[in-house]
Structures are given as structure tokens and as C-alpha cells.
Enzyme design. Structure first.
Site, PDB file in Angstrom:
ATOM      1  N   SER A 595       0.837  -1.188   0.000  1.00  0.00           N
ATOM      2  CA  SER A 595       0.000   0.000   0.000  1.00  0.00           C
ATOM      3  C   SER A 595       0.883   1.254   0.000  1.00  0.00           C
ATOM      4  CB  SER A 595      -0.953  -0.032   1.197  1.00  0.00           C
ATOM      5  OG  SER A 595      -1.978   0.920   1.062  1.00  0.00           O
ATOM      6  N   ASP A 670      -9.275  -4.505  -6.018  1.00  0.00           N
ATOM      7  CA  ASP A 670      -8.886  -3.616  -4.920  1.00  0.00           C
ATOM      8  C   ASP A 670      -9.731  -2.342  -5.006  1.00  0.00           C
ATOM      9  OD1 ASP A 670      -7.619  -1.920  -3.109  1.00  0.00           O
ATOM     10  OD2 ASP A 670      -5.621  -2.667  -3.593  1.00  0.00           O
ATOM     11  N   HIS A 702      -7.691  -5.273  -1.489  1.00  0.00           N
ATOM     12  CA  HIS A 702      -6.440  -4.651  -1.057  1.00  0.00           C
ATOM     13  C   HIS A 702      -5.615  -5.587  -0.170  1.00  0.00           C
ATOM     14  CE1 HIS A 702      -3.813  -1.235  -0.656  1.00  0.00           C
ATOM     15  NE2 HIS A 702      -3.938  -1.182   0.656  1.00  0.00           N
TER      16      HIS A 702
END
Length: 744
Positions: A595, A670, A702
Site C-alpha cells: 500500500s 482492490d 487490497h
């Protein structure tokens, strides 16, 4: 070569334990078999009598769940309140919520995730005295919430608010304009849920005759769509409203529904807001006075309003501003006199403040160069506040008590590591959860007045014993001076570490604003993977650079308008220092992250091409132009206002600098950091004629998990690291160098 001096905190294993370590951790242990799973207390609730607490338990033999009641003093189970084994309509339930009088309880079943925090489910009301079970609604609903008097229930169905009357079993529809991707009543939109971290956008007043709620008009918010491939012949699409940086947000408005009249009143505050957020609403102790926090789009102004529901008038009682941004607080607590407790970092560190009902400061309750990290509540009988803080070091957490006037502060927890508390309703006891880098979670009953341990509730001694058979290394905590700052760091070395040898180094980080990866708590799954890599002969290190949390506002907010600049500089500079250690092979250093950490590892490899040989980026942001409004603009303002801040720190604009090996990973579904980020970065790399490896996991969000997914992902990452940092690479380089010498 230069040598670094490290000041170690804790984490030395006993020699006898080390000598017993023979088994090696496998990826299957971590991601398939659950070998290192910890025991925990699930859905802990303190009963109103202050003498008992409840826990959600699962019986593996009967495959049923139950709410069990325990006595604080004896820790013995008093009774089973309800078990799904005795309920024909519910084979199991996954959560529960008591009414205020604790005579009824909501049981959740068939829950399905919507986004990160939201879920749809079937919910039943269980009457504890009669044993009656009532289905609230035939369809799947969201956020069912008891009225304070326990006679009614509010919930949201298909974006509209309903009230269910427990006396007659009838539902009243409060709003009727709810429509997917257009209007939402009482539930937050995607970006509020993700970035303001709440789902239920309605609240009952104390007299159970009014409901305040936020309405979201998403009509002008641009839509984002994702292909869902599934197993059918044709894929489907998930389409939802997602405001990217600089784009239109939902138009929010605040309303109050009067159950007696059936009217909905629009709330007006005495300030002309144009583009704004309402990140929190909460009724005060007075049944006609609602509090609401309003925030401008830049999020550097936060106003606390008190709204009189009878007269529909408003009063601004507190206004906070900051050059960077103001954090939204969850710690607003109204006392009997309607004075309130508030947390703020306005003096440079997050602390507790006490204001009167007009917003005049009575006193700053806590102060010092440390952070209050959690607020547990106020004991009115003893005029005492309970909280968690970093006073004992930014990587540790302890539980404290202090009087409302700021005197008689007392540290209640004794063990160094991470302590968190769940207090009894009368604040006479607390259940402390403690862990450290060497101690798995343990739960104890403690006295709230002294902090002394009364009894052990649950520990993970079996896990400790199991781990004693594995080859594990100590996690060494230290600080490293980089760019004029002492940054927190941990390092894991191979068990058979020899300071006369050179080892490849893999750095891990996240680095997002206010985050922390260097913390003295028990292992996450990634920690076990890092231990696995140490078994393979790698040194693994993590450095929390500028912009991370719990070291004061100045340290955290230095990255404002430049996300990815100072953080990347710190990771590159830290790597250079670590590369100067005699036992680190500076030619074999890599970095990875997920991320924000993937954004960082990409930039670190591109901008630090002379330092890092490889990087792995999982679900990375490749340009902040692709991410949502609330998070991105909090730190960057809008792309229209700050184009250079967005573009100069975007990995997409630095692909031409790539020299090392790069693995790019993303989930195709995601909803948070969209696959678009990886696709645009991949295209930039291709057009720059840069070779790289990549993987897209079908229909994964995600978190990239489900079934065999995590095991597959970590096998891929391990293989990539071995191929690009492992001993084989060193031998090939040595052979090539030898050939050059021979030719020379």
C-alpha cells in the site's frame, strides 16, 4: 568502514531456549496451517453491574457460538447467556450488542462484507428473560442500534433509515430517497468509511425520541468500476462512487428525525460552509443538544458545534486550526454538567483537555513530550480519567490514570511492551492485554486503582512453548541517526549470525503519516515471514522515518504537501548507513512494502538506484492523483493547488531511473488502491523499456487473501528475493568479477 552504535531496548531470548531451537518456520506454517495462531478474547463486553463481563465463544465440536458471562473476581464462567445450539433460526452468530439495560441483545449472522468496515447481515433480537428470538427484517440490513430505552431499533436498509418497534414488531421507514450510488441516509459513503473510520452515521438521543443522521448525496461523485471475473462465462462489474483527489465529494447534510411528530428537520449551523465534511456526530447528556464536528475540505480547520434540536439553533464551542491538518477525535466525552473531555495535539503532542459546555478551557489534563494513544473513559465517582500513552517510550504503550484536574497521575501497567485496557463498567477493574516482541498476548485482570494484577485470564504459553522448538531470532530495537533525526528501528539477524560474514539486507516499511511499524508488540504474520527469511540467511530491518507517528506533530507533519519525499530520503539514507556495517553486503540490499509501503518501495528503488538492488511493491499507490480525496488532500491539498507535490514524488515519473529488479503485485478487485495504479505504473515502465516482474491476483481486494492466495503471494515474493539478493547472486557476481580479473 563506519560502525553504527545501537542502543538496544529489550528482546533477548534465554540461551537454553535458543539451544533447543531446531525446527525451521515454513511458509505453510504461516499462511496455511495457522501454526502460530494466538488465543484471544473475542467481543469482550463489560456488563453494567461492573462485576461481570461477557465474551463470544465458539464451540468447535457443536460448531455453535455462545455469549458467556464471567465473574471479574473469580474469572469463572457464571452462565451461558445464549447459545446458537439452542436456536433453530441461527446455526451460529458472529457478533452481539446489548441494549442499555442488558435485557436484550442483537445477534448478527450471515454477515457479508461491503467494504473494509461495513457489512450487510441478518440480525435477530434475543430477549434474555423470555428467550424469544425476533428477526428485525427479512432482508439484509446494516448497523442495527438499540434506542437507549431498549424499546426501539434503528437500522439502514437499501440506503434508507428504518425504526423497528420492539413492542409491536412493526417497522417505520424514516427516509425514502435512498438509492444506490446516489443518496445514502445514515450510512457513510466509501471515502468516509475508509478515511474517517466509521460506518453508522446516525445516533439516538438520550430520551430515545430523536435520531440525528447524516445524508450523503453522491450524485456528482465520479464512478469507479472494477471487473469481477468470477467463474461464469462473462465477467460482471462492481461500480461505486469514489472521489479521487481534486474531484467532487458527496454533498453532506445533517438532519434530526423526531419520532413523536414524524418530522425530519434540517440542521443549520451559523457558518457558511461550502465544501466540507461532517466526520462525527454525537448527542450530549442533554436530550435536545446534539454535537457535530464540521471540517473544511483542507482538513486544517475543525469546528465543534452544539445544536439545540428544539430551537434548531447552533453554537460554535470549539475551533481548532493547524498549518497542516487537524486530526478528528473519537474521544469526545460529555460529563454530567455537559462539560467535555477532548483530545488534541495543539501543543505539539496529542493530549487530553477539559472544556466547559461553552468551550472555555478548564485545564489541560495531560502534558509532556509524549502522546496519548487511547482514551478509555472517565470515572465520575472518583473524578479519574483512564488512558493509554507512549510516556514510557514511543515504541511502548502503558495504561495510566489521572485526576480530571491533571494531578495524581499513575502508571497502572508494569510490563514493558504494549498494554491496552478494557475497563469494567464501574471502573473498578480492567482486563489488560499485554504483549511484547518476546511475549505473546496475555490477558490479566487488574485493579483499576493500583494496576496490580489480580488474576491471569488467558495466555499463550502453549504458543511460546511451540515457538521454543523453532529457529527464531531476537528482534533488536534501536535507533539510527538519519538526516538529523534518531529514527526507531528493529533488526532481525540469522540465528547463527556471524559478525565476520556479510549478509544480504531486506528492509521493510510502511511509512504513511502517523503510522508505526517499529513497535514493541507480538508478531504479526509478516514478522514470521521475516523470521523465515532470517533462517535463509537474510538480515531484515525496519526503520520508521519522518512522517510516522507517536513522536510529536512536528515529526509527523514534516511531510505535508510532499508525501514520498522525506520518507524516501530517510529510507535511502538509512540503507546507506546499514550498508556500511561490516556484516551487511551493501551490494545486496532490497526493500519491500504494501500500500503506502509499496509506493515507498517503488520510489526507493527508482530514486535510490545506487543503493537498492531490488524492491517489491504490493498494492502500491503509483500517483496520489489516483487516490481518494479525504486521505490525499489531508496531506497534499488538491492536485490543482499542489501539482508539483503530486508529480515530483510519483513513482510513475521516475521509472527511467530503474536499474535494479522490481516486482509489482496487485489485486484486481482492490476497491481502495485501485489496480489502475499498477497498470499505469506498468505502462510507464514498459514505455521506458524497463524490465520488471509483476502479478495480478484475480478478484482479490487490497488485502490479497482468500484460499491459497497469501501462500502463493509469499512464495512468489520469497522466490524473487532469493533470485535477486540470495547467495546464488553473490556467487555469480564473484565469478563475474574473477573473470574480469583474469581477462585483465
Amino acid at each position: 568502514m563506519k560502525h553504527l552504535k545501537f542502543s538496544f531496548y529489550v528482546c533477548l531470548f534465554v540461551t537454553s531456549i535458543l539451544s533447543a531451537q531446531t525446527k525451521e518456520i515454513t511458509l505453510e506454517d504461516i499462511w496455511k496451517y495457522g501454526t502460530f495462531r494466538t488465543q484471544y478474547l473475542d467481543a469482550l463486553h463489560s456488563m453494567a453491574n461492573g462485576r461481570q463481563y461477557s465474551v463470544l465463544n465458539f464451540d468447535r465440536e457443536t460448531r455453535s457460538t455462545s455469549i458467556d458471562i464471567y465473574d471479574y473476581k473469580t474469572l469463572k464462567k457464571v452462565k451461558t447467556l445464549v447459545t446458537s445450539a439452542n436456536l433453530d433460526q441461527i446455526p451460529y452468530f458472529t457478533d452481539y450488542t446489548f441494549s442499555k439495560d442488558e435485557e436484550k441483545v442483537i445477534l448478527a449472522t450471515n454477515e457479508e462484507a461491503v467494504y473494509r468496515r461495513s457489512a450487510l447481515g441478518n440480525y435477530f433480537i434475543y430477549d434474555i428473560k423470555s428467550g424469544d428470538l425476533t428477526l428485525i427484517d427479512e432482508g439484509k440490513i446494516q448497523e442495527p442500534t438499540f434506542s437507549p430505552d431498549g424499546t426501539k431499533m434503528a437500522f439502514v436498509k437499501q440506503n434508507n433509515i428504518y425504526v423497528f418497534d420492539l413492542n409491536n414488531g412493526e417497522s417505520t421507514q424514516v427516509t425514502s430517497d435512498g438509492k444506490k450510488n446516489e443518496i445514502i441516509n445514515g450510512i457513510t459513503d466509501w471515502v468516509y468509511e475508509e478515511e474517517f473510520a466509521f460506518v453508522r452515521a446516525f445516533d439516538w438521543n438520550a430520551d430515545s425520541n430523536k435520531i440525528a443522521f447524516i445524508r450523503f448525496d453522491e450524485t456528482e461523485v465520479p464512478e469507479f468500476s472494477m471487473d469481477i471475473y468470477g467463474s461464469e462465462l462473462y465477467q460482471t462489474q462492481q461500480v461505486f462512487k469514489y472521489p479521487k483527489a481534486g474531484e467532487a465529494n458527496s454533498k453532506v447534510s445533517l438532519h434530526i428525525y423526531d419520532l413523536e411528530s414524524g418530522n425530519i428537520n434540517d440542521v443549520k449551523v451559523d457558518k457558511a460552509y461550502t465544501d466540507f465534511y461532517i466526520p462525527r456526530i454525537k448527542w450530549t447528556k442533554k436530550p435536545n443538544v446534539l454535537s457535530a464536528q464540521y471540517m473544511n475540505r483542507h482538513q486544517n480547520e475543525l469546528d465543534l458545534w452544539l445544536i439545540d434540536a428544539k430551537t434548531n439553533t447552533s453554537k460554535l464551542v470549539l475551533a481548532e486550526t493547524d498549518d497542516a491538518y487537524v486530526d478528528v477525535t473519537d474521544n469526545l466525552t460529555f460529563l454530567k454538567d455537559n462539560s467535555f473531555i477532548w483530545t488534541s495535539e495543539k501543543d505539539g503532542f496529542n493530549h487530553i483537555y477539559h472544556y466547559d459546555e461553552n468551550g472555555t478551557l478548564i485545564n489541560q489534563v495531560t502534558k509532556g513530550h509524549w502522546e496519548v494513544t487511547d482514551y478509555y473513559g472517565y470515572d465520575a465517582d472518583n473524578n479519574t480519567i483512564f488512558y493509554q500513552s507512549t510516556e514510557n517510550g514511543s515504541i511502548n504503550r502503558d495504561v495510566y490514570s489521572i485526576k480530571l484536574n491533571g494531578r495524581n497521575k499513575e502508571r497502572l501497567t508494569k510490563s514493558e511492551g504494549t498494554n491496552s485496557a478494557a475497563f469494567s463498567a464501574d471502573f473498578s477493574y480492567f482486563i489488560n492485554t499485554f504483549s511484547s516482541a518476546t511475549t505473546p498476548p496475555e490477558y490479566t485482570l487488574n485493579s483499576a486503582s493500583s494496576g496490580n494484577v489480580i488474576k491471569s485470564i488467558k495466555d499463550n504459553d502453549e504458543l511460546s512453548q511451540k515457538l521454543s522448538n523453532y529457529k527464531t531470532s531476537e528482534k533488536e530495537f534501536s535507533t539510527i541517526n538519519v538526516n538529523g533525526n534518531d529514527l526507531n528501528m528493529w533488526m532481525i539477524k540469522p540465528v547463527d549470525f556471524d559478525e565476520n560474514k556479510e549478509y544480504p539486507l531486506l528492509m521493510y516499511q510502511y511509512s504513511g503519516p502517523g503510522s508505526q511499524e517499529v513497535a514493541n508488540h507480538w508478531n504479526s504474520a509478516n514478522d514470521y515471514w521475516h523470521q523465515y527469511l532470517a533462517q535463509q540467511g537474510y538480515i531484515v530491518a525496519c526503520v520508521d522515518g519522518r512522517g510516522t507517528g507517536f513522536k510529536g506533530a512536528e515529526f509527523k507533519k514534516v511531510t505535508q504537501k510532499e508525501l514520498g519525499k522525506y520518507e524516501v530520503e530517510d529510507q535511502i539514507a538509512a540503507a546507506k548507513k546499514l550498508g556500511d556495517l561490516p556484516y551487511v553486503d551493501k551490494n545486496r540490499m532490497g526493500i519491500w512494502g504494501w500500500s503506502f509501503g509499496g509506493f515507498m518501495s517503488s520510489n526507493a528503488l527508482f530514486k535510490g538506484s545506487d543503493v537498492f538492488k531490488m524492491a517489491i511493491a504490493v498494492a502500491p499507490v503509483s500517483s496520489w492523483r489516483f487516490y481518494d480525496t479525504i486521505y490525499t488532500e489531508r496531506y497534499m491539498t488538491t492536485p490543482q493547488e499542489n501539482p508539483t507535490g503530486y508529480d515530483e514524488n510519483s513513482p510513475i515519473n521516475h521509472v527511467n531511473k530503474l536499474k535494479g529488479d522490481f516486482l509489482l503485485v496487485h489485486g484486481s478487485a482492490d476497491d481502495n488502491v485501485h489496480l489502475q495504479n499498477t497498470m499505469r505504473l506498468a505502462e510507464a515502465l514498459i514505455q521506458a523499456d524497463k524490465q520488471f516482474d509483476w502479478a495480478v491476483y484475480p478478484d482479490k481486494n487490497h488485502g490479497i487473501y482468500g484460499g491459497n492466495t497469501r501462500l502463493h503471494l509469499y512464495k512468489k515474493m520469497t522466490h524473487f528475493i532469493n533470485e535477486n539478493l540470495g547467495d546464488k547472486i553473490k556467487k555469480e557476481e564473484e565469478k563475474a568479477l574473477e573473470q574480469v580479473k583474469i581477462k585483465g
